[in-house]
Design a protein around this motif. Structure first.
Motif, PDB file in Angstrom:
ATOM      1  N   VAL A  33       7.359  10.454   6.855  1.00  0.00           N
ATOM      2  CA  VAL A  33       6.285   9.967   5.996  1.00  0.00           C
ATOM      3  C   VAL A  33       6.915   9.528   4.679  1.00  0.00           C
ATOM      4  O   VAL A  33       7.665  10.285   4.061  1.00  0.00           O
ATOM      5  CB  VAL A  33       5.222  11.048   5.748  1.00  0.00           C
ATOM      6  N   LEU A  34       6.620   8.294   4.272  1.00  0.00           N
ATOM      7  CA  LEU A  34       7.096   7.762   2.995  1.00  0.00           C
ATOM      8  C   LEU A  34       5.920   7.695   2.041  1.00  0.00           C
ATOM      9  O   LEU A  34       4.873   7.130   2.385  1.00  0.00           O
ATOM     10  CB  LEU A  34       7.704   6.373   3.180  1.00  0.00           C
TER      11      LEU A  34
ATOM     12  N   GLU B 126      -4.351  13.179   8.938  1.00  0.00           N
ATOM     13  CA  GLU B 126      -4.198  11.728   8.782  1.00  0.00           C
ATOM     14  C   GLU B 126      -2.809  11.278   9.216  1.00  0.00           C
ATOM     15  O   GLU B 126      -2.651  10.258   9.908  1.00  0.00           O
ATOM     16  CB  GLU B 126      -4.448  11.328   7.333  1.00  0.00           C
ATOM     17  N   VAL B 127      -1.791  12.033   8.840  1.00  0.00           N
ATOM     18  CA  VAL B 127      -0.422  11.706   9.241  1.00  0.00           C
ATOM     19  C   VAL B 127      -0.294  11.722  10.764  1.00  0.00           C
ATOM     20  O   VAL B 127       0.317  10.844  11.372  1.00  0.00           O
ATOM     21  CB  VAL B 127       0.567  12.695   8.586  1.00  0.00           C
ATOM     22  N   GLN B 128      -0.898  12.720  11.403  1.00  0.00           N
ATOM     23  CA  GLN B 128      -0.852  12.820  12.864  1.00  0.00           C
ATOM     24  C   GLN B 128      -1.563  11.624  13.507  1.00  0.00           C
ATOM     25  O   GLN B 128      -1.064  11.054  14.485  1.00  0.00           O
ATOM     26  CB  GLN B 128      -1.498  14.122  13.316  1.00  0.00           C
ATOM     27  N   ARG B 129      -2.718  11.242  12.962  1.00  0.00           N
ATOM     28  CA  ARG B 129      -3.443  10.081  13.503  1.00  0.00           C
ATOM     29  C   ARG B 129      -2.596   8.813  13.404  1.00  0.00           C
ATOM     30  O   ARG B 129      -2.515   8.020  14.353  1.00  0.00           O
ATOM     31  CB  ARG B 129      -4.762   9.875  12.743  1.00  0.00           C
ATOM     32  N   GLN B 130      -1.985   8.606  12.253  1.00  0.00           N
ATOM     33  CA  GLN B 130      -1.203   7.394  12.051  1.00  0.00           C
ATOM     34  C   GLN B 130       0.035   7.376  12.939  1.00  0.00           C
ATOM     35  O   GLN B 130       0.429   6.320  13.451  1.00  0.00           O
ATOM     36  CB  GLN B 130      -0.817   7.264  10.571  1.00  0.00           C
TER      37      GLN B 130
ATOM     38  N   ARG C 161       4.189   2.013   9.869  1.00  0.00           N
ATOM     39  CA  ARG C 161       2.749   1.739   9.805  1.00  0.00           C
ATOM     40  C   ARG C 161       2.220   2.248   8.466  1.00  0.00           C
ATOM     41  O   ARG C 161       2.456   3.407   8.107  1.00  0.00           O
ATOM     42  CB  ARG C 161       2.018   2.420  10.962  1.00  0.00           C
ATOM     43  N   SER C 162       1.530   1.390   7.727  1.00  0.00           N
ATOM     44  CA  SER C 162       1.012   1.759   6.405  1.00  0.00           C
ATOM     45  C   SER C 162      -0.419   2.288   6.518  1.00  0.00           C
ATOM     46  O   SER C 162      -1.171   1.890   7.410  1.00  0.00           O
ATOM     47  CB  SER C 162       1.031   0.545   5.473  1.00  0.00           C
TER      48      SER C 162
ATOM     49  N   VAL D 219       3.958   5.864   7.688  1.00  0.00           N
ATOM     50  CA  VAL D 219       4.565   6.717   8.698  1.00  0.00           C
ATOM     51  C   VAL D 219       5.597   5.870   9.422  1.00  0.00           C
ATOM     52  O   VAL D 219       5.358   4.690   9.727  1.00  0.00           O
ATOM     53  CB  VAL D 219       3.499   7.295   9.661  1.00  0.00           C
ATOM     54  N   ALA D 220       6.785   6.435   9.642  1.00  0.00           N
ATOM     55  CA  ALA D 220       7.905   5.659  10.181  1.00  0.00           C
ATOM     56  C   ALA D 220       8.569   6.412  11.324  1.00  0.00           C
ATOM     57  O   ALA D 220       8.676   7.639  11.298  1.00  0.00           O
ATOM     58  CB  ALA D 220       8.924   5.363   9.080  1.00  0.00           C
ATOM     59  N   VAL D 221       9.025   5.664  12.314  1.00  0.00           N
ATOM     60  CA  VAL D 221       9.738   6.205  13.472  1.00  0.00           C
ATOM     61  C   VAL D 221      11.022   5.396  13.644  1.00  0.00           C
ATOM     62  O   VAL D 221      10.980   4.154  13.645  1.00  0.00           O
ATOM     63  CB  VAL D 221       8.882   6.111  14.753  1.00  0.00           C
TER      64      VAL D 221
END
Length: 358
Positions: free
Chosen positions: A323-324, A295-299, A285-286, A340-342
């Motif tokens: 996080v990229l 912000e990282v947690q929200r995304q 997700r970009s 953010v990537a999973v």
């Protein structure tokens, strides 16, 4: 003999309302693309800007039509979330640079207070620190550096660097090779090929003033930025940071290197590990702006929520994500590209069953 009259033309097929609406939307999209070219595209040439400006001046009806649609959306649905979103889609649709910049600016207004909170909470301020025993440059070395900087080649390099700060991706950027396996409006699933990582082996030392610039990973970043390992070994690769939701401290920090990179010179081998990572399936997700912890947690939460409804893609490691970050630090905040990537698995049988039910 008398000539026969020509056959009557077939009756015109009436245009459907959907066709008319599609044609109008495409015409309006053209003026919005021209707007991007004139004002927002940093790489557009002067000729392209003048041509775009001419097209803008020749299409006032399309501009007025978009503004009218935006006004009608606000009148019908109010300036709440839905009305504002439809109005924004009418004037600056998704995919345009103007829309991207506007969303980035809105994100930055939310993130700036969070940046200050991160600073006061963790003390994470990058201050230059001199290593013990490090020799400061001599006056002659400073003069030589200034002479190189003020040379035509040096000034050209400074100009290129400054322009890179206005791009969402720096020129010459090398992304890891992948194919888009699945795409939706709020995320996409990418199938990555094998890639090379340069990873710090131990945690960053902290001081009461923040992170020490003398740590090995900072040395690696500076080393890659200098291009000492050749033109293909520079900081035009994304930074890869792994987190666990239970901690604000990263589990690991890495640079993704070009495929041909097998080693990094100038850095102690016991401090930096260069290794080959197997290909992965990542849900990505970009987001724009500054990658604050909030912000990282929200995304991350939005990405997991988007994966949940049909459960075709399942996170492999619950609570772990990456996080990229793709930009140098001097990039203007609202054009910074973050993701953010999973890592996920794909349930092919469930996907076939859901497709059959639809």
């Amino acid at each position: 003999p008398p000539r026969r009259p020509p056959p009557a033309p077939p009756p015109a097929t009436p245009r459907r309302a959907t066709d008319v609406a599609t044609a109008e939307a495409e015409a309006r999209r053209r003026w919005q693309s021209n707007l991007d070219k004139v004002f927002f595209d940093i790489d557009a040439s002067l000729g392209e800007r003048l041509a775009g400006l001419r097209q803008l001046l020749l299409s006032p009806g399309d501009v007025v039509g978009s503004l009218r649609d935006a006004l009608l959306a606000i009148v019908a649905q109010g300036f709440a979330d839905e009305g504002a979103t439809r109005a924004l889609d009418s004037v600056f649709p998704q995919g345009t640079l103007a829309r991207s910049d506007l969303e980035g600016l809105l994100a930055v207004t939310r993130q700036v207070p969070e940046v200050m909170g991160d600073v006061f909470t963790t003390g994470a301020v990058m201050l230059p620190r001199v290593r013990a025993g490090e020799v400061t440059p001599s006056l002659d070395q400073v003069r030589e550096a200034l002479r190189d900087l003020l040379s035509p080649a040096g000034l050209s390099g400074v100009a290129d660097t400054a322009v890179d700060g206005l791009r969402s991706l720096p020129r010459g950027f090398q992304e890891p090779t992948y194919e888009v396996f699945h795409s939706r409006s709020d995320f996409e699933v990418r199938k990555y090929d094998d890639f090379t990582l340069a990873t710090r082996k131990r945690a960053l030392p902290r001081t009461r003033h923040g992170l020490s610039a003398a740590d090995p990973f900072s040395a690696l970043a500076i080393h890659l930025l200098s291009g000492a390992d050749g033109p293909n070994m520079n900081m035009t690769m994304p930074m890869h940071i792994r987190y666990n939701v239970s901690s604000s401290e990263p589990m690991s920090v890495s640079f993704l290197l070009p495929p041909e990179a097998t080693a990094v010179t100038g850095v102690a081998e016991d401090e930096i590990d260069v290794s080959e990572a197997p290909g992965k399936l990542l849900a990505v997700r970009s987001f724009h702006g500054i990658a604050t912890m909030a912000e990282v947690q929200r995304q991350y939460e939005k990405l997991v929520e988007a994966l949940s409804p049909d459960e075709i893609f399942q996170p492999l490691w619950l609570g772990q994500f990456s996080v990229l970050q793709y930009n140098p630090p001097y990039t203007i905040p609202w054009r910074r590209r973050n993701e953010v990537a999973v890592e996920v698995s794909y349930d092919a049988q469930r996907a076939d069953r859901l497709a059959a039910e639809r």
